[in-house]
Design an enzyme around this catalytic site. Structure first.
Site, PDB file in Angstrom:
ATOM      1  N   PHE A 116       0.837  -1.197   0.000  1.00  0.00           N
ATOM      2  CA  PHE A 116       0.000   0.000   0.000  1.00  0.00           C
ATOM      3  C   PHE A 116       0.873   1.248   0.000  1.00  0.00           C
ATOM      4  CE2 PHE A 116      -4.460   1.380   0.943  1.00  0.00           C
ATOM      5  CZ  PHE A 116      -5.077   0.390   0.218  1.00  0.00           C
ATOM      6  N   GLN A 229      -7.713  15.416   2.421  1.00  0.00           N
ATOM      7  CA  GLN A 229      -7.038  14.504   1.497  1.00  0.00           C
ATOM      8  C   GLN A 229      -7.786  14.346   0.172  1.00  0.00           C
ATOM      9  OE1 GLN A 229      -6.563  10.000   2.300  1.00  0.00           O
ATOM     10  NE2 GLN A 229      -4.491  10.827   2.342  1.00  0.00           N
ATOM     11  N   HIS A 231      -7.852  11.911  -2.899  1.00  0.00           N
ATOM     12  CA  HIS A 231      -7.418  10.556  -3.262  1.00  0.00           C
ATOM     13  C   HIS A 231      -6.990  10.568  -4.721  1.00  0.00           C
ATOM     14  CE1 HIS A 231      -7.451   6.245  -3.976  1.00  0.00           C
ATOM     15  NE2 HIS A 231      -7.586   6.034  -2.687  1.00  0.00           N
ATOM     16  N   LEU A 241     -14.657   6.088  -5.817  1.00  0.00           N
ATOM     17  CA  LEU A 241     -13.310   5.722  -5.387  1.00  0.00           C
ATOM     18  C   LEU A 241     -12.853   4.424  -6.060  1.00  0.00           C
ATOM     19  CD1 LEU A 241     -10.962   5.932  -3.271  1.00  0.00           C
ATOM     20  CD2 LEU A 241     -12.406   4.584  -1.761  1.00  0.00           C
ATOM     21  N   GLU A 244      -6.643   2.272  -3.677  1.00  0.00           N
ATOM     22  CA  GLU A 244      -5.193   2.297  -3.758  1.00  0.00           C
ATOM     23  C   GLU A 244      -4.651   0.867  -3.849  1.00  0.00           C
ATOM     24  OE1 GLU A 244      -3.285   5.288  -1.296  1.00  0.00           O
ATOM     25  OE2 GLU A 244      -2.115   3.707  -0.365  1.00  0.00           O
ATOM     26  N   ARG A 275      -0.428   9.676  -0.639  1.00  0.00           N
ATOM     27  CA  ARG A 275      -1.532  10.168  -1.467  1.00  0.00           C
ATOM     28  C   ARG A 275      -1.386  11.626  -1.862  1.00  0.00           C
ATOM     29  NH1 ARG A 275      -6.608   7.048   1.456  1.00  0.00           N
ATOM     30  NH2 ARG A 275      -6.126   5.019   0.523  1.00  0.00           N
ATOM     31  N   HIS A 339     -11.525  13.137  -0.551  1.00  0.00           N
ATOM     32  CA  HIS A 339     -11.751  11.791  -0.042  1.00  0.00           C
ATOM     33  C   HIS A 339     -11.861  11.700   1.468  1.00  0.00           C
ATOM     34  CE1 HIS A 339     -11.483   7.462   0.103  1.00  0.00           C
ATOM     35  NE2 HIS A 339     -10.337   7.471   0.727  1.00  0.00           N
ATOM     36  N   ARG A 374      -2.938  11.333   5.455  1.00  0.00           N
ATOM     37  CA  ARG A 374      -3.173   9.986   5.963  1.00  0.00           C
ATOM     38  C   ARG A 374      -2.652   8.944   4.986  1.00  0.00           C
ATOM     39  NH1 ARG A 374      -6.878   6.175   4.926  1.00  0.00           N
ATOM     40  NH2 ARG A 374      -8.400   7.486   3.833  1.00  0.00           N
TER      41      ARG A 374
END
Lengths: 562, 317
Positions: A116, A229, A231, A241, A244, A275, A339, A374
């Site tokens: 990730f 944030q 995304h 969405l 990721e 991100r 996001h 984040r």
């Protein structure tokens, strides 16, 4: 009137986890939620949940997880809280597994991981690309098992504050229109994010910042509200969405020339940089003319059909349904989209806010794990770790109290009735609450987004003030008692406007670039003056800004490259 | 942009009456039915009530009937249900009482989910780390776990229409998620299979396939019900009408090459269950009067031995 030891507001992962913990400790707990628990937005988390499990064949440690999180936060996260989360993560993952989550397994039947963004080791546990849904439904199962009292489809109108402490909530039963007082010795706010403050957003229509606004109004400060944030992979068209996890499984980001442009911006981590970095890179590509129709592409073709079907089934379905692209065969157009908010109700690692009796967990809280940005798969983790901790702390707080009733119930109910009656009595001003929300969402997305400037943010702030005035003229034309969406959406708008204002003011205050807050007029991070949190309080005459030092334990600031 | 004509069934909770109301809105070419409904409630008629949130087919809020069939409004493209601008008829979920407009009372739905005790009952004490479980078993459960509890299957279930006692496709698919979980104890699994084999459970499904057809997440609830049946029979839960029915069916076909309808009902009820048999006497008499009773003389079909051989082969496997 209803009475409980602990009242949890919100029934997403954080709220339900908090309620279960409180109930295990023997407290009388209730959960109140404006939607059925499994409709909560925790559902939408796709990719997974992080933990540095260690064990055979792994050289991952909690320190590495914590360091990655600190670096991801651009050194704005509080390192004491981050340490707590990284240390406790494995136990919470095991607990989820014991509750019944069908995490993916390796060939030995043990929990499997995927890569990730922003992580130095592979430590993301997952269920296909429906991890949030899989967790949320299991947590709801546990709620049923515990026989929890749930005020389902109840809308919270205000928090009760007595002698400086939070003492419950006033809420409307959405099915009857009745307004009731629910007293509690401690309240845990777990009402989720603010997505609808922006247009577009990956978030559900229910994400309207209610929890933050309710807490803000009784004097709890919000922290780092400028940290919003975007995304990197949201679908062109409806803005849905795309996890990721796709990049974790090896998908590429390419521009219109088929170039993997991340090599310019993050030569080491490439598509798996954090991100904020990836979203900025995409925005630059698009601005400089290497996008198509305001988008770049997510390319999954080389992953092969079998892997896509097994691990990325939902995003394959979303791309097909909503963008008419078969990701097995073609790259799908994506762009950065709003996001998540790192900011929220300032709490300590036990979820305690600055208002005694009020705790918070999940996206509406800011324990300061995420700081300026984040990391993917840290949000699900945050919900279970800090949901659990706030549940425990709230019970301990409640036990120290024998709270007598002070403010009269009638007065609390009448205040709310009067407010609603006013909305219903006003003449139609020629616009609906949706129109006001849309204007707010668009201006926020334009100016308080990936790249920001003083001028743009001022324009956004002024617009929000103007929209607040428009809000006060709104008319609720549905006078019915049962499921009055017109009323709820108007009240939600009031919450969103408060949050939008707090976000604009916090963003204007921070004169540097850090994490998701990237200013063209202050392009560099300035640790000397700005390694501090922004606090914002609601006050007469507009939000009041204050600052708080960042907690550093063992990772002094470094240059941040991926 | 295109024009959408909506015919929305509205329920007024004050008068408890329903009526259709027409709306016309402009939406994007790629819009979903939900987008059109949202456009109505945001700009034309703020009194229109509907549940919706994620717009990505994951929260399960916006299941409703579109042109007579249960669908998630957010993943139903206008162009798919109205290719030439036909009026789209939108109603609340079936097999549920309306609360207001498109908002249906999901109370009974959740009560049935609760009825199957939808939580894992693993062997205790739990291990220090995870339970070891094969990936294939977890992957097999993904199909059921994919369920978002939208209620589309329950809305269009033909059994629930006539028998409110049926647990229904959603809750039974949920039950499979535990029956099929290797972490459950044998005792818990047997207890589930025993409960699910009772009246209202797995044997009450009539395989009409509606739930499979309307499920927006490919959970295929009916297939999950059949999975539980196989598990129940294999675990020895045979003392029920469903198993006897299936046995009787197989027996007559195996030995005679065709179904012996005359024996089917008494054998399903259990030949030794006189009380159950007696209950059907009035029905039988009415059937006789109308000439609807199958002949008690059941003859072997020519070539039945081949059918028997196929059965024997299959049973060997």
């Amino acid at each position: 009137m209803y009475q409980h030891d602990v009242l949890v507001i919100g029934a997403g992962l954080a709220g339900m986890r908090a309620a279960i913990e409180a109930s295990r400790m023997g407290a009388d707990v209730a959960v109140i939620t404006k939607v059925h628990p499994v409709r909560s937005h925790s559902n939408a988390a796709q990719g997974g949940i992080n933990a540095a499990m260690g064990g055979e064949g792994s050289d991952d440690t909690w320190e590495l997880h914590a360091y990655d999180t600190v670096k991801g936060s651009d050194w704005l996260g509080d390192q004491d809280s981050i340490e707590v989360m990284a240390k406790e993560a494995p136990q919470d993952i095991f607990e989820l597994e014991h509750m019944g989550v069908i995490f993916a397994r390796d060939e030995f039947g043990r929990l499997a991981t995927r890569a990730f963004g922003g992580a130095s080791k592979q430590r993301t546990f997952y269920v296909g690309d429906i991890t949030g849904q899989a967790l949320l439904h299991v947590m709801y199962e546990q709620l049923l098992k515990a026989g929890m009292r749930v005020y389902e489809e109840w809308f919270v109108l205000s928090l009760i504050k007595e002698e400086g402490e939070c003492a419950g909530a006033v809420a409307m039963n959405m099915m009857t229109g009745d307004i009731e007082v629910i007293r509690a010795k401690a309240v845990i706010m777990a009402a989720g994010g603010i997505g609808r403050v922006y247009e577009p957003s990956t978030n559900g229509l229910i994400c309207t910042g209610d929890g933050m606004a309710l807490a803000y109004r009784i004097g709890a400060p919000m922290m780092d509200m400028e940290m919003v944030q975007y995304h990197p992979t949201t679908l062109k068209g409806n803005g849905a969405l795309l996890t990721e996890g796709a990049r974790g499984e090896g998908a590429y980001l390419i521009n219109k020339d088929g170039d993997r442009f991340m090599k310019k911006y993050a030569p080491n981590k490439m598509e798996l940089a954090s991100r904020d970095v990836v979203s900025r890179s995409e925005a630059i590509e698009i601005q400089e003319g290497r996008g198509v129709d305001g988008c770049v592409y997510l390319d999954c073709r080389h992953l092969g059909e079998k892997l896509i079907r097994q691990r990325l089934g939902q995003i394959a379905e979303l791309a097909l349904e909503f963008a008419n692209v078969d990701i097995v065969k073609n790259p799908v157009p994506i762009r950065p989209g709003m996001h998540y908010i790192m900011g929220g109700i300032k709490t300590n690692a036990d979820g305690a806010s600055y208002v005694p009796g009020l705790f918070a967990a999940g996206e509406c809280a800011n324990v300061s794990i995420h700081g300026g940005n984040r990391l993917g798969a840290n949000s699900l983790l945050e919900t279970v770790v800090f949901g659990r901790r706030s549940g425990k702390a709230a019970v301990e707080f409640a036990r120290s109290k024998a709270k007598p009733v002070r403010i009269s119930e009638t007065m609390l109910v009448e205040q709310q009735k009067a407010k609603i009656q006013k909305l219903m009595d006003q003449p139609y001003p020629g616009y609906t609450s949706a129109r006001v929300r849309l204007e707010m969402g668009k201006i926020m997305d334009k100016h308080v987004s990936v790249f920001r400037t003083e001028q743009g943010m001022k324009e956004a702030g002024d617009t929000i003030l103007r929209l607040m005035q428009q809000y006060h003229k709104l008319s609720v034309r549905d006078h019915g008692k049962v499921y009055n969406w017109n009323l709820f959406s108007t009240l939600e708008l009031e919450n969103m406007l408060d949050v939008a204002e707090a976000t604009c003011m916090s963003a204007l205050a921070r004169k540097e670039s850090r994490g998701a807050h990237s200013r063209l007029d202050f392009p560099d991070r300035n640790d000397k003056e700005w390694m501090k949190h922004t606090l914002v309080y609601k006050a007469e005459g507009g939000p009041k800004i204050d600052y708080l030092p960042v907690v550093i334990t063992q990772w002094p600031p470094e240059r941040r490259t991926y | 942009m295109k024009t959408v004509n909506l015919k929305v069934k509205r329920f007024d909770p004050a008068t408890r009456k329903s009526k259709f109301q027409d709306y016309q809105v402009e939406v994007d070419d790629s819009a979903a039915v939900l987008d059109a409904i949202i456009e109505v409630r945001e700009y034309q008629d703020e009194t229109l009530a509907v549940r919706c949130s994620c717009r990505s087919a994951i929260c399960g809020s916006c299941a409703m009937r579109v042109n007579g069939h249960a669908k998630l409004a957010c993943m139903t493209k206008v162009s798919s249900v109205s290719p030439n601008g036909e009026t789209i008829v939108v109603e609340p979920l079936g097999n549920a009482e309306p609360v207001k407009d498109l908002v249906a009372d999901m109370g009974p739905f959740w009560a049935k989910v609760k009825q199957v005790q939808p939580w894992l009952k693993p062997s205790l004490p739990a291990p220090d780390r995870e339970y070891i479980a094969p990936q294939e078993a977890m992957q097999d459960l993904v199909g059921a776990v994919n369920c978002i509890m939208c209620g589309a299957c329950v809305s269009d279930c033909t059994v629930l229409e006539v028998d409110k006692n049926f647990i229904g496709p959603a809750a039974l698919a949920k039950a499979y998620r535990f029956v099929g979980d290797p972490r459950e104890t044998q005792t818990a699994r047997d207890e589930r299979l025993s409960q699910l084999s009772k009246y209202g459970g797995i044997w009450d499904c009539t395989h009409c396939y509606e739930c499979v057809q309307v499920c927006p997440k490919d959970v295929a609830p009916m297939e999950r019900i059949l999975d539980i049946r196989r598990a129940a029979v294999a675990a020895g839960f045979r003392d029920n009408n469903g198993t006897r029915h299936s046995d009787s069916f197989a027996r007559s076909v195996k030995h005679t090459g065709s179904l012996d309808e005359f024996r089917l009902l008494p054998e399903s009820l259990g030949l030794d269950d006189i009380a159950a048999q007696l209950k059907f006497v009035p029905t039988a008499l009415r059937a006789i009067a109308k000439g609807k009773v199958p002949s008690p003389l059941h003859h072997k079909r020519p070539g039945a031995e081949h059918v028997t051989r196929i059965f024997d082969e299959m049973e060997k496997e």
